[in-house]
Design a protein around this motif. Structure first.
Motif, PDB file in Angstrom:
ATOM      1  N   PRO A 176      34.907 -29.756  -1.303  1.00 31.86           N
ATOM      2  CA  PRO A 176      36.224 -29.655  -1.948  1.00 31.86           C
ATOM      3  C   PRO A 176      36.434 -28.219  -2.410  1.00 31.86           C
ATOM      4  O   PRO A 176      35.933 -27.805  -3.457  1.00 31.86           O
ATOM      5  N   TRP A 204      40.137 -37.163  -1.798  1.00 29.15           N
ATOM      6  CA  TRP A 204      39.937 -37.145  -0.360  1.00 29.15           C
ATOM      7  C   TRP A 204      40.056 -38.565   0.180  1.00 29.15           C
ATOM      8  O   TRP A 204      40.034 -39.540  -0.584  1.00 29.15           O
ATOM      9  N   TYR A 214      36.308 -37.031   6.696  1.00 26.31           N
ATOM     10  CA  TYR A 214      37.042 -37.063   5.437  1.00 26.31           C
ATOM     11  C   TYR A 214      37.815 -35.754   5.261  1.00 26.31           C
ATOM     12  O   TYR A 214      37.350 -34.688   5.681  1.00 26.31           O
ATOM     13  N   GLN A 215      38.982 -35.868   4.644  1.00 27.09           N
ATOM     14  CA  GLN A 215      39.739 -34.668   4.333  1.00 27.09           C
ATOM     15  C   GLN A 215      40.529 -34.853   3.044  1.00 27.09           C
ATOM     16  O   GLN A 215      40.754 -35.976   2.595  1.00 27.09           O
ATOM     17  N   ARG A 216      40.930 -33.730   2.479  1.00 23.40           N
ATOM     18  CA  ARG A 216      41.631 -33.752   1.200  1.00 23.40           C
ATOM     19  C   ARG A 216      43.046 -34.290   1.352  1.00 23.40           C
ATOM     20  O   ARG A 216      43.726 -34.038   2.348  1.00 23.40           O
TER      21      ARG A 216
END
Length: 463
Positions: A176, A204, A214-216
Motif C-alpha cells: 500500500p 484493497w 489485489y489492488q487498491r
C-alpha cells in the motif's frame, strides 16, 4: 425548589477536569455500566469455564467454526478448549514470542501468528507453515475469497496464499504505497482488505483475476494511521482502532470519527500501547469493546450503542486505586451462544453472577441545580436494586459528599440493601446540610449484584 432527580450522562469522563465540571457529566464511573433506561449497574463477576489453566502470559483466544472449539495461546503454546471447558495442550510447535495472538481459518486448520512465522493447527497438533516463501515476521491474519492474507512486519508489504493449495508464491505480495509509512495492521471485512500504516489507511480488494491479484480501491484512502496495532477490531458493522494520535476512532463509511474524548488523557498518557488489545462482547443488553493493556495495568470499555466509556478494574487496597480488570481477550462461540474470557491467570471464564472483586463507584459532577445561591438538602431519596445471585445476607450502599469545591470528603453514610431475596429498595437520607455546589459519590463493594436506579434530591433555597 421541587424534588429534583440527579441526572447523569452515560459513561465516565475521567479526561475532564473534575474541579470544574457541572451538571450531568459523571466525573468518574468505575466497575459499572448504564442500561437503556439509565439505571447504573455493577459490572458482572466471573464463573469459571475451563477445567484448568493455560500457561501465562496469555496471548489470545479464538473460536473456530470448523473445529468447533476454542484455540487459546499462552506463553507461546497452543491449547484446544472444548465447549465444555476441557483444556488440552496442542503438541508439535511452540510460538517464538509473547505478542498478542491473531487467528484465522481456512475450513480445515486454524492459522495463528504472534509476530513471528505463521503456524497452523488442527486442534491436536501444530506446525509452522512449511512454505519457504512465506513471510516469517507476521502480526495480522485474514481470510478473503479463499486466500489467507498476512502482513509482513516492519515492512510495507502484505501477502496472500494461492486458493486451494495454500502456496505462498513470492509474486503474491503488494505494498500500500499511497504513503511511505510502514504497514502495521491488516483486517478483512465486506470482502475488502483494510491496510493501516503508521499514518495512513488504504482499502484493497480482490480483482478476481487468476492467479489472485489485489489492488487498491481508488479514492478509498484515509489520513489516519494506527498506534496500537492490536487495537483494530470489527464490530457493529464498522471498524475501530487507536490512531496515531491515540484517539480511538470509529469508521463511518470512509470517515474516521473520534469517540474517545472522555478518556483521551488516559490513552494519550500511556507509556506504550504495543500490547493494547481490543475484544468485543455482550453482557445483558449492552455491547462493549474492551481495551486491555497488561503493561499499563488498565482496562477501558466502550459501549457502542450509548457511545459511552466505563472504567473496570480490581480495587487495590494497598494503592487505593484500581488495577486492570483481569480479562485479556474474549471469544464468542456460535454453537453455544457463549462469550468466553481468557483472563491473565490463564483460566477461562464466562461473565455473570456475584462480583466479589468489583467496587462500584459513581462520582457526580459539581451539582448546583442552576444557581450558586445557598440551598438546603432536606433529603436524598434513592431507589436501589439488589441482585439475587448470592448467599451473602449483608449488603450496603455507601454515600458521601463534599461541598463548594472542598478537597476533603465527608463521612460515608451506609444504606442497607434489605434482606436476601428483597430485590428492590427505596431509602432516604435526611437533613443532608446546605451548599452552593455539591459532589456526590456512591459506592458498593459487596459481592451482590446491584443497581442504582434513581436518585432524587429534595432541596430548598436558603434566604
Amino acid at each position: 425548589m421541587p424534588k429534583i432527580p440527579l441526572e447523569f450522562a452515560p459513561g465516565s469522563f475521567p479526561s475532564f477536569d473534575e474541579a470544574v465540571i457541572d451538571g450531568k457529566v459523571a466525573a468518574r464511573f468505575y466497575d459499572g455500566f448504564e442500561d437503556e433506561a439509565g439505571a447504573k449497574y455493577k459490572r458482572p463477576g466471573f464463573t469459571t469455564f475451563s477445567t484448568s489453566a493455560i500457561e501465562t502470559p496469555v496471548q489470545g483466544i479464538f473460536w473456530s467454526e470448523f473445529l468447533a472449539c476454542f484455540i487459546a495461546v499462552g506463553n507461546g503454546k497452543l491449547y484446544k478448549v472444548t465447549t465444555g471447558g476441557v483444556v488440552s495442550a496442542i503438541t508439535g510447535a511452540t510460538l517464538d514470542n509473547h505478542n498478542p495472538a491473531r487467528f484465522t481459518e481456512n475450513g480445515t486448520v486454524v492459522y495463528v501468528t504472534t509476530g513471528g512465522p505463521m503456524f497452523t493447527t488442527n486442534g491436536t497438533t501444530a506446525s509452522q507453515v512449511p512454505d519457504a516463501s512465506a513471510p516469517v515476521l507476521t502480526t495480522h491474519l485474514g481470510w478473503n475469497d479463499g486466500h489467507i492474507l498476512v502482513n509482513q512486519a516492519n515492512s510495507q508489504f502484505f501477502w496472500w496464499a494461492d486458493v486451494g493449495t495454500g502456496i505462498w508464491d513470492p509474486n503474491n505480495s503488494e505494498s500500500p504505497n499511497a504513503d511511505i509509512d510502514k504497514l502495521k495492521a491488516l483486517g478483512v471485512g465486506w470482502r475488502e482488505i483494510l491496510l493501516i500504516g503508521t499514518r495512513s489507511t488504504e482499502f484493497w480488494y480482490n480483482t478476481g483475476e487468476t492467479p489472485g491479484t489485489y489492488q487498491r480501491i481508488e479514492g478509498a484512502y484515509i489520513e489516519r494511521g494506527i498506534s496500537a496495532p492490536y487495537s483494530l477490531i470489527l464490530d457493529d458493522n464498522t471498524w475501530f482502532w487507536l490512531d496515531q494520535e491515540r484517539n480511538f476512532i470509529r469508521l463511518e463509511g470512509r470517515n474516521p470519527k473520534i469517540v474517545s474524548v472522555p478518556v483521551h488523557t488516559i490513552l494519550s498518557g500511556l507509556a506504550d500501547v504495543s500490547d493494547l488489545v481490543t475484544s468485543r462482547f455482550q453482557y445483558l443488553n449492552r455491547r462493549f469493546i474492551l481495551l486491555s493493556s497488561r503493561a499499563n495495568n488498565i482496562s477501558l470499555l466502550y459501549d457502542i450503542t450509548k457511545d459511552a466509556w466505563y472504567q473496570w478494574g480490581i480495587w487495590n487496597e494497598s494503592t487505593s486505586d484500581y488495577d486492570q480488570w483481569p480479562v485479556h481477550s474474549v471469544a464468542y462461540s456460535t454453537s453455544t451462544n457463549t462469550y468466553v474470557t481468557l483472563n491473565n491467570d490463564g483460566y477461562m471464564y464466562t461473565l455473570g453472577g456475584n462480583a466479589s472483586d468489583a467496587r462500584f463507584s459513581l462520582r457526580s459532577a459539581h451539582i448546583s441545580h442552576g444557581t450558586y445561591n445557598w440551598k438546603l438538602c432536606l433529603s436524598l431519596t434513592l431507589r436501589l436494586k439488589r441482585g439475587y445471585l448470592t448467599t451473602d445476607p449483608v449488603s450496603v450502599l455507601r454515600v458521601r459528599w463534599r461541598d463548594d469545591g472542598e478537597q476533603t470528603w465527608g463521612n460515608w453514610h451506609s444504606i442497607p440493601l434489605n434482606d436476601l431475596g428483597e430485590y428492590t429498595n427505596v431509602a432516604n437520607l435526611w437533613r443532608c446540610g446546605r451548599y452552593r455546589t455539591r459532589q456526590y459519590e456512591f459506592m458498593q463493594s459487596d459481592a451482590n449484584p446491584f443497581a442504582l436506579v434513581n436518585v432524587v434530591e429534595d432541596v430548598e433555597p436558603v434566604e
